[in-house]
Enzyme design. Sequence first.
Site, PDB file in Angstrom:
ATOM      1  N   GLY A   1      -9.219  -3.407   1.904  1.00 23.19           N
ATOM      2  CA  GLY A   1      -9.422  -2.236   1.047  1.00 23.19           C
ATOM      3  C   GLY A   1      -9.354  -2.698  -0.394  1.00 23.19           C
ATOM      4  O   GLY A   1      -9.426  -3.887  -0.684  1.00 23.19           O
ATOM      5  N   GLU A   2      -9.179  -1.771  -1.320  1.00 26.06           N
ATOM      6  CA  GLU A   2      -9.231  -2.157  -2.723  1.00 26.06           C
ATOM      7  C   GLU A   2      -8.086  -3.070  -3.143  1.00 26.06           C
ATOM      8  O   GLU A   2      -8.175  -3.814  -4.109  1.00 26.06           O
ATOM      9  CB  GLU A   2      -9.216  -0.911  -3.599  1.00 26.06           C
ATOM     10  CG  GLU A   2      -7.952  -0.100  -3.406  1.00 26.06           C
ATOM     11  CD  GLU A   2      -7.970   1.212  -4.187  1.00 26.06           C
ATOM     12  OE1 GLU A   2      -8.402   1.214  -5.338  1.00 26.06           O
ATOM     13  OE2 GLU A   2      -7.547   2.217  -3.604  1.00 26.06           O
ATOM     14  N   PHE A   3      -6.989  -3.019  -2.370  1.00 26.03           N
ATOM     15  CA  PHE A   3      -5.800  -3.713  -2.828  1.00 26.03           C
ATOM     16  C   PHE A   3      -5.921  -5.230  -2.804  1.00 26.03           C
ATOM     17  O   PHE A   3      -5.425  -5.926  -3.685  1.00 26.03           O
ATOM     18  CB  PHE A   3      -4.585  -3.275  -2.018  1.00 26.03           C
ATOM     19  CG  PHE A   3      -3.437  -3.097  -2.926  1.00 26.03           C
ATOM     20  CD1 PHE A   3      -3.235  -1.883  -3.533  1.00 26.03           C
ATOM     21  CD2 PHE A   3      -2.629  -4.156  -3.258  1.00 26.03           C
ATOM     22  CE1 PHE A   3      -2.225  -1.729  -4.444  1.00 26.03           C
ATOM     23  CE2 PHE A   3      -1.626  -4.008  -4.163  1.00 26.03           C
ATOM     24  CZ  PHE A   3      -1.410  -2.786  -4.761  1.00 26.03           C
ATOM     25  N   GLY A   4      -6.589  -5.734  -1.789  1.00 27.62           N
ATOM     26  CA  GLY A   4      -6.782  -7.176  -1.710  1.00 27.62           C
ATOM     27  C   GLY A   4      -7.474  -7.691  -2.956  1.00 27.62           C
ATOM     28  O   GLY A   4      -7.128  -8.754  -3.489  1.00 27.62           O
TER      29      GLY A   4
ATOM     30  N   HIS B   1       0.824  -1.217   0.000  1.00 26.00           N
ATOM     31  CA  HIS B   1       0.000   0.000   0.000  1.00 26.00           C
ATOM     32  C   HIS B   1       0.853   1.260   0.000  1.00 26.00           C
ATOM     33  O   HIS B   1       0.452   2.290  -0.534  1.00 26.00           O
ATOM     34  CB  HIS B   1      -0.907   0.032   1.237  1.00 26.00           C
ATOM     35  CG  HIS B   1      -1.810  -1.148   1.354  1.00 26.00           C
ATOM     36  ND1 HIS B   1      -1.755  -2.021   2.389  1.00 26.00           N
ATOM     37  CD2 HIS B   1      -2.764  -1.611   0.522  1.00 26.00           C
ATOM     38  CE1 HIS B   1      -2.655  -2.976   2.220  1.00 26.00           C
ATOM     39  NE2 HIS B   1      -3.278  -2.754   1.085  1.00 26.00           N
TER      40      HIS B   1
END
Lengths: 440, 440
Positions: B207-210, B158
Site C-alpha cells: 500500500g502507500e506506506f511501503g 499502519h
Amino acid sequence: MSSSLVSTFLFPSTNLIITHATFNKTIITNSSLGMNNRMEGINSLAMELLYIQGTAKRSITGVHSRLVSWLPFGSGSFKKIPLNLIRLHLIKMSTDKITFLTNWHATPYHAPLYLAQAKGFFKNEGIKVALLEPNDPSDVTEIIGTEKVDLGFKAMIHTLAAKARNFPVLSIGSLLDEPFTGVVYLKDSGITTDFRTLKGKKIGYVGEFGKIQIDELTSHYGMSPDDYTAIRCGMNVSKAIINREIDAGIGLENVQMVELEEWLASNGRPKDDVQMLRIDELAELGCCCFCSILYIGNEKFISENPDKVRAFMRAVKKATDFVLSEPEKAWAEYVDFKPAMGSALNRKIFERSYAYFSKDLKNVERDWQKVTKYGKRLGVLEDSFVPNYTNEFLTWETEADQADPTGDQKRMVALQKEIASDGGFKRLDVQRVAAVTATA
Amino acid sequence: MSSSLVSTFLFPSTNLIITHATFNKTIITNSSLGMNNRMEGINSLAMELLYIQGTAKRSITGVHSRLVSWLPFGSGSFKKIPLNLIRLHLIKMSTDKITFLTNWHATPYHAPLYLAQAKGFFKNEGIKVALLEPNDPSDVTEIIGTEKVDLGFKAMIHTLAAKARNFPVLSIGSLLDEPFTGVVYLKDSGITTDFRTLKGKKIGYVGEFGKIQIDELTSHYGMSPDDYTAIRCGMNVSKAIINREIDAGIGLENVQMVELEEWLASNGRPKDDVQMLRIDELAELGCCCFCSILYIGNEKFISENPDKVRAFMRAVKKATDFVLSEPEKAWAEYVDFKPAMGSALNRKIFERSYAYFSKDLKNVERDWQKVTKYGKRLGVLEDSFVPNYTNEFLTWETEADQADPTGDQKRMVALQKEIASDGGFKRLDVQRVAAVTATA
C-alpha cells in the site's frame, strides 16, 4: 472521508483540559438538546481530550478520542473549562468506499466484480469499492442487513429469507441466472435418481436453508427429516463428499459438480460418476432461479446513495460485457488480478459458469414470482410477503422476457453437457418475446 | 439480532395503511420529539407500509420498509389512520456477530484466528465471529476506523498511521512479533546488499506506506524518490517479482521470501537466489516491530463491548496456545477448516511463521515506542502523538520484557535460516527480565 454526529454522551463531572484539537467541515444542523438555534452552522470540533478525575490525569485518547463539542469559545482556544458548560458528542468517521461482500470465497463466476475493480471501471465511475470475502456464507445477509457492509452477492432464496427475518436487503441486479442446483452425489454412494434413496444417508448443506429445502422435499416423497442426517458443511461440501464425511451435498452444476468431476478424473475415474438430483425438478419449480446469484444491498445504503449504486451497476455491467465478449482475455485478467484463480479447475468452473451470466443484470420478474411462491411453500415467507428486488438502478435497456423459458432450460442442460465434454465458451441463443420490455 | 432507533423521518402528509406489522422487543427509552413521557416503555413496532398518495397506492417495502412508530393504538390493530397522528422512526437492525477483517487473504500465520473459529473457542466464550478477508490490504484500517467492521489484523506502523489520520483504531494485542521485513529481490536483478543498487530499479510495495518507508530510506543513502520507480502491487508482490514486472518488492521473511524460494526451487535454482535488504537494518530501527501484526479494533466498538473483546482475546489466546503446543495438529486442523491452505508452500510459510507468533499476545511497550518514534521520523505522526494500544483486554499474565532483544533478533536470524533449511517447528528460548511485569 468525513465525520458525522452519531451520539451524545455526557462527560463525568470533572475538569477538562483540551490538549489537541482539529477542525473538520461537518456542520451540525440539528440537535436533540434543545439548542438547535445556537448550534446551527457551527463547525464541529474534533479533539483529543485529557481530563482530570480527582488527582489523576486521564486521557481518553484511544477510547473515545474523537469528540465534537459546541464550546463557549472559538476555534483554537484551548483552555481549561468546567465540564458542565459543554456537551460532548461522539463523532463517527465515515468513508466514501463502498464495501462489497461476496457470497463465497473468490470464485470464477465472480469475474465481473473483480474485473470491474481490476480494469478501473469503478474508478472511472467515480466510486471506490472495497471487496471483502466471507468465511461463512451464512453471515452475508446478516452483515449487509445490519449496515455493516453496503453491497454483496447472495442467492435469491436467501435474499428473500433475509428480508422476511427483518434484515433490510434488496436485490439490485442478477449476476448468474438459474445455475442448476441440487443434491450432488457419487454413484457409489448408493444414491440414484430416485429421491427416496437418500433415506439413511448423510446429506451436506451450506447454511440452514439447504436443510429447509431438503426437509420440505422429503414430505413429497413420503419421508420425514428424520430419515436422513443433515450435516452443515459451509463452503466445504465437495471436500466432505471426497472425504466420505457425507454421502451427498447441495451444490451447483457449475461449481461443486466440476470440483468432483476433476477429482474423479485425477483418480482415473469417469467424470459421470458424479450426479445431481436437481432441486427444481424434485420440487417441481420449473426453474433453478431460487439459486440465481444476485447483486444485493442494504436498503438504507441504497436509498441514501442511489447515484453510487447506479454507478456501481454501470461498472459491473461494463465488466460483464467484457467477460461475455472476450472470455479468454477476461479470464486471463481475472487470474492476473486474483492469482488464487489460476488453476485448471477454476478455468473449467469459469467455462461452466459462462452460460449462466446474466447479460443485462436484470432481476427477472417471473423468477422472483416463482421463488417467492416457493418461499411461501417452504414456510419461510408470509403470505403477504412482497419480493425485495428492483431494476431501477440498471440504467440501460434490459432484455424482453424469454419466449420459451422451459425450452431454454432443456437446451441449457444439453449446452452444459457439451461444455463439460469439450470445454470452451458457449451461451444459449435465447429467443425473446418481441416488443415487450420487462420491468420490475 | 435486535433493532435500535437510528433516525427520525416524517412521512409525506397523506393517508397511511399498515398492511403488515410485526413486533420486536426493543424498548424506546428516549425520544428527541418531546414525547418522552408518553413513549417510555412502549414496544417498538416494525412494519411494512403501504401508503396512498393522491390516487396511487405506493409501497415503501424495499426501501424504508422497516419502521418504528408509536401509534395511538395497541398491538395488532391494523387500521387506516391519518398520518399526522404518528411519527415514524427508521430502525436499524443490529447483529451480535463480531465482524473481523484480516490484513490479507487467508495466510498460514492467521492460524490462531481461524482455529478459534474452527475449534469452537469463540462459541465457548459466548461470542459469534464473522471472519472476512480483504482484497486490498489498504482498505482495512479505513473500514475498521469507520465502524463498518469491528476488529481485524494490521501491522503496527499502519495502525499508528490510521489513528493519526483520525481513524479511531486501537491495538488490543499482538499476533506476530517482529517478522523480518524488507526489500526482497533476486540476485540476478543487479541489486546487492548496498541500498544504492536500487537506483533506477522498479520497486513494488503493498500500500502507500511501503513507498513512504523507501522514500525516507533513500535520503539516508544520498538518493531521492526520483531515483527509483515505485509500483503498487497490493497482495501480488511475489508474483510481480516472478513476472519481472518489478526488480524488488517489500515483503516478509516468512511469506514472500518463502514464496520466492519455492518458486526458485521449482525452477531448479538455488533458494538463496532470493535475498532481503532488511528495512530495520537500513533504517537503523533496531527491530522489525513496525511490521508486527496486531489484533486491532474500532475504538467505539471496543469501548462499548469490553466483555466481548475480552472474550475474543481469550479465544484467540487459547487457539495460540494450541498452535504453539501442537503445531502439527494445528496445521492439519487449519487446512481442514480452510482448504486453500493445503499446499506445500503454505506449510513452509506456517513453519517459518511459527517462531514469530506472540505467545502472550501482549503489545510490547518497547516496540510501540520505537515505531512511534519511527512514524514521527517518517512525518506520519505528529510530535504529540500517543500510541494507540492497550493490553487491558488480555486477562492472563503477560511475560516480562526480553532481557536481550538485540541478541534475540540475531538468534532469530540464525533460527529462521535453520528452519528454512531443515523445516520443522522451533522457537527462540527468550530470556526475560526477572520479576518485572510489562504493562502498557
